[in-house]
Design an enzyme around this catalytic site. Structure first.
Site, PDB file in Angstrom:
ATOM      1  N   ARG A  44     -29.200  16.068 -46.569  1.00 49.27           N
ATOM      2  CA  ARG A  44     -29.343  15.896 -47.949  1.00 49.27           C
ATOM      3  C   ARG A  44     -30.039  17.295 -48.386  1.00 49.27           C
ATOM      4  O   ARG A  44     -29.894  17.582 -49.642  1.00 49.27           O
ATOM      5  CB  ARG A  44     -30.544  14.937 -48.081  1.00 49.27           C
ATOM      6  CG  ARG A  44     -29.921  13.493 -47.930  1.00 49.27           C
ATOM      7  CD  ARG A  44     -30.982  12.267 -48.375  1.00 49.27           C
ATOM      8  NE  ARG A  44     -30.541  11.080 -47.980  1.00 49.27           N
ATOM      9  CZ  ARG A  44     -31.127   9.800 -48.402  1.00 49.27           C
ATOM     10  NH1 ARG A  44     -32.608  10.007 -48.973  1.00 49.27           N
ATOM     11  NH2 ARG A  44     -30.678   8.811 -48.312  1.00 49.27           N
ATOM     12  N   ASP A 153     -39.159   6.933 -62.971  1.00 49.55           N
ATOM     13  CA  ASP A 153     -38.515   7.165 -61.675  1.00 49.55           C
ATOM     14  C   ASP A 153     -39.202   8.731 -61.498  1.00 49.55           C
ATOM     15  O   ASP A 153     -39.295   9.545 -62.262  1.00 49.55           O
ATOM     16  CB  ASP A 153     -37.120   7.164 -61.259  1.00 49.55           C
ATOM     17  CG  ASP A 153     -36.709   7.160 -59.952  1.00 49.55           C
ATOM     18  OD1 ASP A 153     -36.662   5.916 -59.506  1.00 49.55           O
ATOM     19  OD2 ASP A 153     -36.963   8.424 -59.309  1.00 49.55           O
TER      20      ASP A 153
HETATM   21  C1  LIG Z   1     -34.175   2.415 -53.638  1.00 54.29           C
HETATM   22  S1  LIG Z   1     -34.416   2.777 -55.295  1.00 54.29           S
HETATM   23  C2  LIG Z   1     -34.838   1.325 -56.120  1.00 54.29           C
HETATM   24  C3  LIG Z   1     -34.206   1.055 -57.381  1.00 54.29           C
HETATM   25  C4  LIG Z   1     -34.559  -0.318 -57.994  1.00 54.29           C
HETATM   26  N1  LIG Z   1     -35.916  -0.662 -58.062  1.00 54.29           N
HETATM   27  C5  LIG Z   1     -33.928  -1.618 -57.374  1.00 54.29           C
HETATM   28  O1  LIG Z   1     -34.729  -2.127 -56.497  1.00 54.29           O
HETATM   29  O2  LIG Z   1     -32.547  -1.651 -57.323  1.00 54.29           O
HETATM   30  C6  LIG Z   1     -35.989   3.721 -55.107  1.00 54.29           C
HETATM   31  C7  LIG Z   1     -36.417   4.516 -56.113  1.00 54.29           C
HETATM   32  O3  LIG Z   1     -37.806   4.950 -55.999  1.00 54.29           O
HETATM   33  C8  LIG Z   1     -37.965   6.367 -56.534  1.00 54.29           C
HETATM   34  N2  LIG Z   1     -39.160   6.849 -55.836  1.00 54.29           N
HETATM   35  C9  LIG Z   1     -39.379   7.372 -54.674  1.00 54.29           C
HETATM   36  N3  LIG Z   1     -40.601   7.837 -54.427  1.00 54.29           N
HETATM   37  C10 LIG Z   1     -40.984   7.731 -55.892  1.00 54.29           C
HETATM   38  C11 LIG Z   1     -42.477   8.184 -56.276  1.00 54.29           C
HETATM   39  N4  LIG Z   1     -43.477   8.592 -55.508  1.00 54.29           N
HETATM   40  N5  LIG Z   1     -42.726   7.846 -57.587  1.00 54.29           N
HETATM   41  C12 LIG Z   1     -41.668   7.407 -58.238  1.00 54.29           C
HETATM   42  N6  LIG Z   1     -40.452   6.962 -57.868  1.00 54.29           N
HETATM   43  C13 LIG Z   1     -40.197   7.009 -56.610  1.00 54.29           C
HETATM   44  C14 LIG Z   1     -36.558   6.872 -56.098  1.00 54.29           C
HETATM   45  O4  LIG Z   1     -36.488   8.059 -56.587  1.00 54.29           O
HETATM   46  C15 LIG Z   1     -35.582   5.859 -56.299  1.00 54.29           C
HETATM   47  O5  LIG Z   1     -34.999   5.999 -57.411  1.00 54.29           O
END
Ligand SMILES: C[S@@+](CC[C@H](N)C(=O)[O-])C[C@H]1O[C@@H](n2cnc3c(N)ncnc32)[C@H](O)[C@@H]1O
Length: 290
Positions: A44, A153
């Site tokens: 990545r 996000d």
């Molecule tokens: C697997 S996706 C989940 C998307 C959606 N909630 C779903 O369930 O389909 C996880 C998301 O969390 C975000 N994320 C990870 N760490 C984070 C943080 N510290 N603060 C905000 N967002 C975060 C990532 O960028 C990613 O887009």
């Protein structure tokens, strides 16, 4: 570990660089990266190594953790996040939204109160747009009132995709047929765009859950699904009281299928369905002024 043929930067991440980068990702974003993820992290970050012209992962780490590396840190976190999402993922939550939450929201909206829903960790937008479609289907009246869905996000690149609201055939396959014809339009390049009616009540903002949450008002429901799974227990435990402060007295929080509110915060929430919780003491469906 050997250099793979496809490693265009020609560099292999060693354990020391990996540990330093993993510690930085944890500090910045709460992401837990065990050593078993070293190959994934290397792949990545390969494009970041090329883009910054750093000779190897050790010098990349030194750059990204320096004062001059602030904007690269955002890009590093963006590269390390997992953004998988689907429309109407874990559909039981949308059934609950329609049957249990929407009636309360309607009552509030008709009383002239605001209705707010937060998709925390919204990725490329499928979650907040599914919420918007669900509200339009369940209570079209609601969507002409003071209703907003906030999608946040940490990853600015994924938020651009959320704003663009354009998805391919496979991505929209989770949207029920009748909604697809109502709420999607062709984008002219063979893809599907979420229409203006659905977008109108959705806003996106960059927000790191580990840092300040600048939102003033409370939310009637928070969807924070498949996000805290990337955090350790201490980080998760630090978030529950903050989420509680950001939901109304009758508010809901929905988590991903493998996530649970920590025991230390169970006095703040009442379990109410599969990975769904309400503010403790909300019990009745009476709507009070917030
Ligand atoms: C697997 S996706 C989940 C998307 C959606 N909630 C779903 O369930 O389909 C996880 C998301 O969390 C975000 N994320 C990870 N760490 C984070 C943080 N510290 N603060 C905000 N967002 C975060 C990532 O960028 C990613 O887009």
């Amino acid at each position: 570990m050997t250099t793979s043929a496809s490693d265009t930067a020609g560099q292999v991440m060693d354990k020391k660089s990996f540990a330093a980068i993993a510690a930085l990702a944890k500090e910045e974003a709460g992401l837990v990266l065990p050593e078993g993820k070293m190959t994934m992290v290397q792949s990545r970050l390969r494009k970041r190594l090329l883009a910054t012209g750093q000779a190897n992962y050790d010098s990349y780490y030194r750059f990204v953790s320096s004062a001059d590396g602030a904007s690269e840190r955002r890009l590093m976190i963006s590269a390390l996040t997992t953004n998988v999402s689907h429309f109407f993922r874990e559909s039981h939550h949308f059934d609950m939204l329609r049957t249990k939450v929407v009636p309360l929201l309607l009552q509030k909206a008709r009383n002239g109160q605001r209705v707010r829903i937060w998709s925390a960790g919204c990725s490329s937008g499928q979650e907040p747009y599914s919420i918007s479609m669900c509200l339009h289907e369940a209570a079209p009246e609601l969507t002409s009132r003071d209703v907003l869905i906030l999608g946040t996000d940490i990853d600015p690149a994924i938020l651009e995709k959320a704003e663009a609201a354009t998805y391919n055939d496979q991505q929209v396959s989770g949207i029920p047929n009748e909604m697809r014809s109502k709420y999607l339009e062709p984008d002219g390049r063979g893809q599907h765009r979420v229409n203006a009616e659905i977008k109108r009540i959705v806003r996106f903002r960059e927000l790191n859950l580990l840092r300040d949450w600048p939102m003033k008002g409370q939310f009637d429901a928070i969807f924070c699904r498949n996000v805290v799974i990337y955090f350790d227990a201490a980080t998760q435990a630090s978030l529950w009281p903050r989420f509680r402060q950001h939901i109304t007295k009758e508010g809901w929080i929905f988590l991903g299928h493998s996530e649970r509110i920590s025991d230390s915060a169970l006095h703040l929430f009442e379990p109410n369905g599969m990975t769904a919780y309400r503010a403790a003491g909300s019990g009745s469906s009476a709507i009070k002024k917030d």
